[in-house]
Enzyme design. Sequence first.
Site, PDB file in Angstrom:
ATOM      1  CE  LYS A  36      69.018  14.362  -5.831  1.00  0.00           C
ATOM      2  NZ  LYS A  36      68.197  14.295  -4.631  1.00  0.00           N
ATOM      3  CG  ASP A  63      65.300  16.373  -4.800  1.00  0.00           C
ATOM      4  OD1 ASP A  63      64.166  16.745  -5.182  1.00  0.00           O
ATOM      5  OD2 ASP A  63      65.659  15.186  -4.792  1.00  0.00           O
ATOM      6  CE  LYS A  65      61.360  14.170  -4.681  1.00  0.00           C
ATOM      7  NZ  LYS A  65      62.789  14.193  -4.304  1.00  0.00           N
ATOM      8  CG  ASP A  68      52.238  24.980   2.225  1.00  0.00           C
ATOM      9  OD1 ASP A  68      51.038  25.309   2.391  1.00  0.00           O
ATOM     10  OD2 ASP A  68      53.017  24.803   3.169  1.00  0.00           O
ATOM     11  CB  THR A 118      60.200   6.360  -8.239  1.00  0.00           C
ATOM     12  OG1 THR A 118      61.035   7.014  -7.311  1.00  0.00           O
ATOM     13  CG2 THR A 118      60.380   6.940  -9.608  1.00  0.00           C
ATOM     14  NE  ARG A 209      72.014   4.878  -2.738  1.00  0.00           N
ATOM     15  CZ  ARG A 209      70.829   4.291  -2.602  1.00  0.00           C
ATOM     16  NH1 ARG A 209      70.598   3.494  -1.580  1.00  0.00           N
ATOM     17  NH2 ARG A 209      69.871   4.539  -3.481  1.00  0.00           N
TER      18      ARG A 209
END
Length: 234
Positions: A36, A63, A65, A68, A118, A209
Amino acid sequence: MSLDARERLIVALDVPSMTVAEALVARLDESVWFYKIGYQLAFAGGLPFAASLIAAGKQVFLDFKLHDIGSTVAKGVESIAQLGATFLTVHAYPQTMKAAVEGKRGSKLRLLAVTVLTSYDDADLAAAGYELNVKELAVARAEQARDIGVDGLVCSAKEVAPLRNIAGRGMVLVTPGIRPAGSARDDQKRIVTPAEAIAAGADYLVVGRPIVEARDPKAAADAIVSEIEQTTKP
Ligand code: C5P
């Protein structure tokens, strides 16, 4: 859908430069098939890097997002689709999703809708002018995504069960916030283990991570894949 366990692990390349990304990908080697790329790497040379990963046979999740006016989204998605990526995120606004579906037509790109970020709680939504709470808005947007023909949703593993009722088997559910038992939570508040996420019905796990910052990233990735394998064994 029958996916190889290794194909269900998506490693988030949340790193600052191509040099770091290249070294990490070389180290992970055959252990990771899916990456990703988000804002951080995309704006630091990540798009040519995405193209080289795809050329090397890896799958890529962009990714970005997007959100517009419709024509801008449609044209942007059309350009992104030519890169050969597998997944692209868009915000789950009806106009944006319809434009993105239009823009990806004829390509193998699959769109994932982000229902409610989130980091938002009910108070953040109220401050942004919404009357619905997070749960109500997430359900409404998931239904709209399904009806518009979006291919999947990004959601917490804790939401997989209720969202599966809306999404059915036709949409993929992709879940971040994954932490193998015993690893650091970092800034994730609602974490689940790889086994729990798969058992709940997630199709793909996004892990950053716990792999990227591991002393041995390849071993960390292999351990997660074998946890997925154990959970999916008949
Ligand atoms: O390092 P970690 O495993 O927490 O990384 C998770 C990845 O998934 C990050 O790239 C993060 O931006 C992304 N993500 C998330 N929560 C969401 C959506 C995306 O953590 N709701």
